[in-house]
Enzyme design. Structure first.
Site, PDB file in Angstrom:
ATOM      1  N   GLY A 117       0.826  -1.202   0.000  1.00  0.00           N
ATOM      2  CA  GLY A 117       0.000   0.000   0.000  1.00  0.00           C
ATOM      3  C   GLY A 117       0.860   1.251   0.000  1.00  0.00           C
ATOM      4  O   GLY A 117       0.513   2.264  -0.622  1.00  0.00           O
TER       5      GLY A 117
ATOM      6  N   CYS B  83       7.935   8.636  22.195  1.00  0.00           N
ATOM      7  CA  CYS B  83       8.763   7.738  23.004  1.00  0.00           C
ATOM      8  C   CYS B  83       8.317   6.286  22.908  1.00  0.00           C
ATOM      9  O   CYS B  83       8.610   5.482  23.777  1.00  0.00           O
ATOM     10  CB  CYS B  83       8.798   8.149  24.478  1.00  0.00           C
ATOM     11  SG  CYS B  83       9.270   9.849  24.717  1.00  0.00           S
TER      12      CYS B  83
ATOM     13  N   GLN C 152      -7.903   2.152   5.052  1.00  0.00           N
ATOM     14  CA  GLN C 152      -8.719   1.694   6.183  1.00  0.00           C
ATOM     15  C   GLN C 152     -10.176   1.458   5.807  1.00  0.00           C
ATOM     16  O   GLN C 152     -10.941   0.919   6.606  1.00  0.00           O
ATOM     17  CB  GLN C 152      -8.642   2.707   7.347  1.00  0.00           C
ATOM     18  CG  GLN C 152      -7.297   2.767   8.038  1.00  0.00           C
ATOM     19  CD  GLN C 152      -6.860   1.436   8.632  1.00  0.00           C
ATOM     20  OE1 GLN C 152      -7.674   0.578   8.986  1.00  0.00           O
ATOM     21  NE2 GLN C 152      -5.550   1.243   8.738  1.00  0.00           N
TER      22      GLN C 152
ATOM     23  N   SER D 199      -4.493  -1.332   0.571  1.00  0.00           N
ATOM     24  CA  SER D 199      -3.523  -2.339   0.979  1.00  0.00           C
ATOM     25  C   SER D 199      -4.253  -3.625   1.348  1.00  0.00           C
ATOM     26  O   SER D 199      -5.153  -3.612   2.188  1.00  0.00           O
ATOM     27  CB  SER D 199      -2.743  -1.807   2.189  1.00  0.00           C
ATOM     28  OG  SER D 199      -1.934  -2.817   2.734  1.00  0.00           O
TER      29      SER D 199
END
Lengths: 80, 376
Positions: B70, B318, B175, B192
């Site tokens: 994708g 993080c 999506q 995808s």
């Protein structure tokens, strides 16, 4: 904007990753008088987003961000 | 029972897709461009897969090209349109919540980019998007629905504005395809296969007839001249069959997932203090939801949920993949700490969601205690 004399405390969170600056802010703000201001000094990328978001969720006033010699100062006024 | 709550990253291969893959491994190995029996067989299979995907997407077969991912489909959509329309200009209009594969392609092309802001639920304003189009705009990019927060974008209205301005619109529908329909009117679409239960290794690039597009890569006649190299025929066949299968059950299945996500959206703020559920509550993708927890870092939360048997993703900074918080959450002005995206699949049962809801409050409370933030 805020007069510098209104800033009653600066929380130095330089070098400390989020969520530490927000935790320090949440701990400190209830200890100052309503109407006064805290600066959170942070160089973490998420502080720019999470300090305003914390203020919105907790009903506190986010005053703004100003570049500091190291990092950025995020200014918060205790609203309640 | 399954704690795999990262369907938006990719689904396990569906039963139909797996069956098609195994059959095609024996049947579809020859080069479809050759002129002997096995090659003709391979050509028939590839044509059939293309016709099937085209029918699933309501487009013409010659508008469909298969890519190895994708991501590459999105890169080729962006770069090929900019190459084809270089005479018009190099300006690009994109939403602030595009997938990073689109953002990296427009940045790579050194395009003059206008980014259209989103509101607090993560939706662009269609008139604002239209107003950003200029005479030198070569391409507009709008994701069909946010891959991080689920908010559906105003594709039809933006497509109309682009049509009016004679600017091709690229819709990244990764999506949506296989789950919900995408409004017509776009010029390019990418998807995808692993997001709809097909195999990893197949992307789809659709270029509508009349769209100016020139390959940014050396010429190669395969895949309509849009994607160099031979596609993996077994994977492509599997992808086509998996998409047909997903669409057959989509209405009932997506309604089921929508109810489960509704429950998560309702219950999490009731049982977890200091949490923000992000994204549009109603006009959203059926299968995913996102929330952020104050005072937590995303990585600790991911690890703690993994220990409980739940695979989720995070847009917090993080985490293993990045030091920057998600650009989607940032564009919305949403909280980014302790961020979790939950995305459900056909494997997800009501019991799985209940178990997640029963485990989450204790996990969050424990991590806040560890962070010294349980009394805030």
């Amino acid at each position: 904007m805020t007069d510098e004399r209104d800033v009653v405390r600066v929380l130095d969170c330089l070098g400390r990753p989020c969520p530490v600056p927000v935790i320090e802010l949440a701990r400190a703000l209830p200890t100052v008088r309503v109407g006064t201001v805290i600066d959170v000094l942070s160089d973490d990328a998420a502080a720019r987003l999470d300090i305003p978001a914390w203020c919105r969720l907790k009903g506190q006033e986010y005053v703004g961000a100003t570049p500091a010699p190291a990092g950025t100062a995020y200014r918060v006024r205790r609203a309640s | 029972m399954s704690g795999y709550f990262d369907a938006a990253a990719g689904l396990p291969l569906s039963a139909a897709g797996r069956q098609a893959l195994l059959a095609a491994l024996d049947d579809g190995w020859a080069d479809p461009s050759r002129l002997y029996g096995a090659a003709r067989r391979a050509r028939l299979l590839l044509d059939g897969a293309r016709e099937s995907v085209a029918a699933s997407l309501a487009v013409r077969p010659d508008e469909v090209s298969f890519t190895p991912s994708g991501t590459l489909a999105a890169h080729l959509a962006v770069l090929g349109t900019l190459a084809g329309r270089a005479a018009v200009g190099g300006h690009v209009v994109q939403s602030a919540v595009e997938h990073s594969c689109v953002l990296s392609a427009t940045e790579h092309a050194a395009a003059d980019v206008s980014t259209v802001a989103v509101d607090a639920v993560g939706r662009v304003d269609a008139p604002a998007f239209g107003a950003a189009l200029r005479p030198d705009t070569a391409l507009a990019c709008l994701i069909s629905a946010s891959h991080e927060v689920g908010t559906v974008q105003p594709v039809a209205a933006v497509a109309a504005a682009c049509h009016e301005a004679r600017v091709p619109l690229l819709v990244d529908a990764a999506q949506s395809v296989g789950r919900v329909s995408v409004p017509a009117g776009w010029s390019l679409l990418t998807a995808s296969a692993r997001k709809w239960g097909g195999p990893t290794g197949v992307g789809v690039l659709v270029v509508r007839t009349g769209t100016r597009w020139r390959s940014p890569l050396p010429p190669d006649e395969r895949e309509g001249g849009r994607v160099p190299g031979a596609p993996s025929l077994p994977l492509v066949l599997s992808a086509a069959v998996a998409l047909e299968s997903a669409l057959t059950e989509a209405d009932a299945e997506q309604a089921r997932l929508r109810r489960l996500v509704d429950r998560l959206r309702e219950q999490i703020p009731r049982t977890v203090p200091d949490v923000e559920v992000v994204g549009d509550p109603a006009d959203r993708l059926p299968h995913l939801m996102t929330f952020s927890c104050l005072y937590l870092d995303g990585e600790s939360l991911l690890s703690a949920l993994d220990r409980e048997g739940f695979a989720v993703s995070s847009g917090s900074s993080c985490t293993a993949s990045t030091l920057e918080p998600s650009h989607v959450l940032a564009a919305m002005g949403a909280l980014t700490s302790g961020n979790i995206r939950v995305s459900l699949s056909r494997e997800t049962t009501e019991q799985d969601v209940d178990r997640f809801l029963s485990v989450l409050p204790g996990v969050v409370a424990g991590l806040r205690r560890d962070a010294g933030a349980d009394d805030l």
